[in-house]
Design a protein around this motif. Structure first.
Motif, mmCIF file in Angstrom:
data_model
loop_
_atom_site.group_PDB
_atom_site.id
_atom_site.type_symbol
_atom_site.label_atom_id
_atom_site.label_comp_id
_atom_site.label_asym_id
_atom_site.label_seq_id
_atom_site.Cartn_x
_atom_site.Cartn_y
_atom_site.Cartn_z
ATOM 1 N N LYS A 1 1.031 11.229 -3.677
ATOM 2 C CA LYS A 1 1.554 11.412 -2.729
ATOM 3 C C LYS A 1 2.695 10.290 -1.978
ATOM 4 C CE LYS A 1 1.234 13.658 2.454
ATOM 5 N NZ LYS A 1 -0.173 13.954 3.059
ATOM 6 N N GLY A 2 1.941 9.029 -2.231
ATOM 7 C CA GLY A 2 2.550 7.672 -1.876
ATOM 8 C C GLY A 2 3.919 7.353 -2.297
ATOM 9 N N HIS A 3 3.351 7.976 -4.010
ATOM 10 C CA HIS A 3 4.257 7.476 -4.252
ATOM 11 C C HIS A 3 5.881 8.269 -4.550
ATOM 12 C CE1 HIS A 3 6.917 6.808 -8.600
ATOM 13 N NE2 HIS A 3 6.381 7.923 -8.815
ATOM 14 N N MET B 1 -3.053 8.921 -6.284
ATOM 15 C CA MET B 1 -2.199 8.547 -5.006
ATOM 16 C C MET B 1 -0.244 9.135 -4.844
ATOM 17 S SD MET B 1 -3.007 5.995 -3.537
ATOM 18 C CE MET B 1 -2.548 5.070 -2.386
ATOM 19 N N SER C 1 1.191 3.853 -10.157
ATOM 20 C CA SER C 1 0.334 4.062 -9.441
ATOM 21 C C SER C 1 -1.390 5.007 -10.014
ATOM 22 C CB SER C 1 1.176 4.757 -8.147
ATOM 23 O OG SER C 1 1.890 5.750 -8.770
ATOM 24 N N ASP D 1 0.972 -1.302 -0.129
ATOM 25 C CA ASP D 1 0.251 -0.174 -0.179
ATOM 26 C C ASP D 1 0.716 1.106 0.039
ATOM 27 O OD1 ASP D 1 -2.004 1.897 0.781
ATOM 28 O OD2 ASP D 1 -2.990 1.142 2.296
ATOM 29 N N LEU D 2 0.506 2.232 -1.094
ATOM 30 C CA LEU D 2 1.699 3.327 -0.598
ATOM 31 C C LEU D 2 1.199 4.515 -0.093
ATOM 32 C CD1 LEU D 2 1.522 4.126 -4.450
ATOM 33 C CD2 LEU D 2 3.774 3.428 -3.613
ATOM 34 N N SER D 3 -0.007 4.617 0.352
ATOM 35 C CA SER D 3 -0.234 4.897 1.272
ATOM 36 C C SER D 3 -0.057 4.853 2.838
ATOM 37 C CB SER D 3 -1.461 5.317 1.967
ATOM 38 O OG SER D 3 -2.255 4.084 2.119
ATOM 39 N N ASP D 4 0.543 3.538 3.111
ATOM 40 C CA ASP D 4 1.573 2.962 4.367
ATOM 41 C C ASP D 4 2.355 2.019 4.040
ATOM 42 O OD1 ASP D 4 1.258 1.174 6.700
ATOM 43 O OD2 ASP D 4 -0.155 -0.330 6.251
#
Length: 324
Positions: free
Chosen positions: A83-85, A81, A77, A56-59
Motif C-alpha cells: 500500500k505504501g509503495h 508494504m 519494499s 518510511d513508505l508509510s509516512d
C-alpha cells in the motif's frame, strides 16, 4: 559537473547494502541511502553512501527530503508494504520531469503470472487464483509504468538468503531444515547478483534500460537435498533436508505464502535465465559461492543467514497485505 543523485530505498536490506557499496565505489552518482532505524544510518555511510536520509513508505512526510534533487530511484519494499509503495509511485509520478529512471525489484512471472495471463486460475491449487504475491509484484511495477516513468524491473527468482532463514534454529542446534520444495529444482538467485545487475542498469541509464524487464536467476537449479549438501559443506557439518507437506507449510506461514511456494513446487522457477550474464558479462553466483564468499558489503551468505527475517513460523506476514 554535478553528479546526479540516486535514491536507494531499503538500503539496509540485503540488496540495498550491496548496491550502496557498489555505487559508492563507482563515483558516478551522489548516493543517497534510505534508513528506517536511526542506528543503521552510520553503517550506510561506512559502506559508501554520500548521504543518508530517514525514509518510511508509510509516512509521506519523509518523502520530500528523500526525493530532493533525485533523478534516479532504486525501488524495493517488503511484501507487506504494498500500500505504501503504491502511494509512493504516485509521488514519483508527480515528479516525472525530475525522476528520469526507476529500477524496481520484482519477481519472475510478475506480468505473465508465470503460467498464464488468467488471474483467477492457479496452475495446481484447485479453486485458487494465481499467487497473490505475484499479483502484488505486478501491481508494484504497473503503478510505476502507469505514472509514465522510465522503469526497469529486475524480476528475480527466489532469493538464496530467504530460503532457509525460517529454519536457523533447527539448522544450528539439530542440523536439519524443512520445507515443501523437495526434489523440484529451483535456480535460486543471490541478492548480491541482483545488486550488481541494479548497479549496471543505473550506471548505463534509461537510454539503454528504460522499459526493460530482466529475469534474474542462479547458474543452476538445485533440489533441497543439494542445497543441504552445499550448506553442510559451508558449515563443516552434516545438514539434513526433511520434507514438509504443503498443508503443514500453510499452517506455519499462511495461504498467501503457500500459494507462492506451490508455484515453486510446480517447477516454474527451474530455468536459468541468461539476463544476468547479458547485463554483467559473467555467470551468476552459485549457492555455495554465495555462502562462502563476501559480497561488496563485506558479508558472506552464511553470515547473512543468521540475520533478521520477515517470515516467522506461526505468523502470517501477508495477512494484512492480502486485503490490499
Amino acid at each position: 559537473m554535478t553528479k546526479q543523485t540516486v535514491l536507494i530505498t531499503s538500503a539496509t536490506g540485503r540488496i540495498g547494502k550491496e548496491l550502496v557499496a557498489r555505487l559508492g565505489a563507482v563515483g558516478k552518482f551522489n548516493v543517497r541511502a534510505c534508513y528506517f532505524s536511526d542506528d543503521k544510518a552510520q553503517s550506510l555511510l561506512s559502506l559508501g553512501a554520500h548521504e543518508v536520509v530517514k525514509f518510511d513508505l508509510s509516512d509521506p512526510a519523509t518523502w520530500d527530503q528523500a526525493l530532493d534533487s533525485v533523478s534516479a530511484v532504486y525501488s524495493a519494499s517488503l511484501d507487506p508494504m504494498l500500500k505504501g509503495h503504491l502511494a509512493f509511485c504516485k509521488e514519483l509520478g508527480h515528479r516525472s520531469d525530475q525522476i528520469k529512471h526507476v529500477v524496481r525489484v520484482s519477481c519472475m512471472g510478475a506480468d505473465t503470472n508465470t503460467a498464464a495471463y488468467i488471474a483467477d486460475q492457479h496452475a495446481s491449487r484447485a479453486g485458487a487464483g494465481i499467487p497473490l504475491m505475484l499479483q502484488h509484484y505486478w501491481w508494484g511495477e504497473k503503478a510505476l509504468i502507469d505514472e509514465g516513468l522510465n522503469v526497469t524491473a529486475l524480476r528475480n527468482n527466489f532469493f538464496m538468503n530467504h530460503l532457509l532463514k525460517t529454519d536457523c534454529e533447527t539448522i544450528d542446534r539439530e542440523g536439519w531444515f524443512s520445507n515443501p520444495l523437495g526434489y523440484v529444482r529451483n535456480s535460486f538467485v543471490a541478492t548480491r547478483d541482483i545488486a550488481e545487475a541494479a548497479a549496471v542498469v543505473l550506471i548505463e541509464g534509461p537510454e539503454r534500460h528504460a522499459n526493460k524487464f530482466y529475469d534474474l536467476t542462479g547458474p543452476v537449479p538445485q533440489s533441497m537435498s543439494e542445497i543441504a549438501e552445499d550448506l553442510g559443506r559451508a558449515m563443516g557439518k552434516t545438514i539434513e533436508y526433511r520434507a514438509q507437506s504443503m498443508v503443514d507449510f500453510e499452517a506455519d506461514f499462511g495461504a498467501t505464502r503457500a500459494e507462492f511456494f506451490e508455484y515453486l513446487t510446480n517447477g516454474f522457477y527451474t530455468r536459468c535465465s541468461p539476463d544476468f550474464y547479458n547485463l554483467t558479462g559473467r555467470a551468476p553466483t552459485s549457492y555455495y559461492e554465495y555462502l562462502t564468499t563476501k559480497g561488496a558489503s563485506g558479508e558472506t551468505g552464511l553470515e547473512e543467514l543468521w540475520q533478521g527475517n520477515l517470515w516467522k513460523k506461526g505468523e502470517d506476514a501477508m495477512k494484512d497485505a492480502a486485503k490490499a
